[in-house]
Design an enzyme around this catalytic site. Sequence first.
Site, mmCIF file in Angstrom:
data_model
loop_
_atom_site.group_PDB
_atom_site.id
_atom_site.type_symbol
_atom_site.label_atom_id
_atom_site.label_comp_id
_atom_site.label_asym_id
_atom_site.label_seq_id
_atom_site.Cartn_x
_atom_site.Cartn_y
_atom_site.Cartn_z
ATOM 1 N N ASN A 158 42.076 37.642 -21.811
ATOM 2 C CA ASN A 158 43.489 37.896 -21.489
ATOM 3 C C ASN A 158 43.928 39.299 -21.921
ATOM 4 O O ASN A 158 45.113 39.589 -22.000
ATOM 5 C CB ASN A 158 44.381 36.839 -22.166
ATOM 6 C CG ASN A 158 44.244 36.836 -23.677
ATOM 7 O OD1 ASN A 158 43.546 37.675 -24.253
ATOM 8 N ND2 ASN A 158 44.911 35.909 -24.342
ATOM 9 N N GLU B 285 47.582 39.251 -29.055
ATOM 10 C CA GLU B 285 47.691 38.500 -27.808
ATOM 11 C C GLU B 285 48.717 39.161 -26.873
ATOM 12 O O GLU B 285 49.532 39.973 -27.323
ATOM 13 C CB GLU B 285 48.131 37.060 -28.130
ATOM 14 C CG GLU B 285 47.153 36.294 -29.017
ATOM 15 C CD GLU B 285 45.920 35.766 -28.272
ATOM 16 O OE1 GLU B 285 45.552 36.332 -27.221
ATOM 17 O OE2 GLU B 285 45.332 34.782 -28.750
#
Length: 240
Positions: free
Chosen positions: A135, A142
Amino acid sequence: MKIIKVKNYDELSIEASKIVANLLKQKEDACLGLATGGTPIGMYQNLIKMYRDGEISFRNIKTYNLDEYCDLDQNHSQSYYSYMHEHLFNNIDISKDNIHIPEGNSGNNEEACRKFNELLNQSTIDLQVLGIGGNGHIGFNEPGTPFNQETFVVELTDKTRNDNKRFFDSIEEVPRYAITMGIKNIVQAKKILLLASGLGKAEAVARLINGEISEGFPASILKRHDNVIVIIDEEAALLL
Ligand code: GLP
């Protein structure tokens, strides 16, 4: 970003280890930022071989690791502390005092972040090695992490926990939190070496190289850094 395309994982590992070794030969007290995950294992193996062959020494090298799981015993087989000792530190001449890994199991994660961040701010990393998450995460930053974030406790996404469950007996065992260098810490390195191998990284690599710079895709910040080398193999380059 300078992109180096190689055939496969073995070539990627050789190219990456040469870049690290060249730095060590030029600067015997270099400061290295290190990564875990499956990708850098081959690079570490080559570096160990070069050390055993007398080509390089880590005697005066300092290392700073990107991240560590929270609430996992340091000696758990899947802690990044264990990983680094198994895959590199136990096999080279580094001084234990020069190894820095965030303390994920100290009982006070905020204090552990503060201490690690202070250490980072007192040093300049000459070369930061990075992998990339499916991702776009770097370290454990993140998607959505602000670009000016410093060392912090992160709640891992389901995607990351799923990607990493192969190292654990079950998904429940994969830690939910980790301490990671923030993006701001990462980009303070003088030089960055990002490694990506295999089909599983093809989408992330295409987005890194062709996509926009956005906090939704953390690795995209690297386009603003003026000294980044990205090594990719044929499978990771498939969507370019
Ligand atoms: C992990 C690590 C990252 C690593 C990434 C990719 O979660 N925190 O530092 O770069 O995921 O791992 P791999 O190399 O196993 O694909």
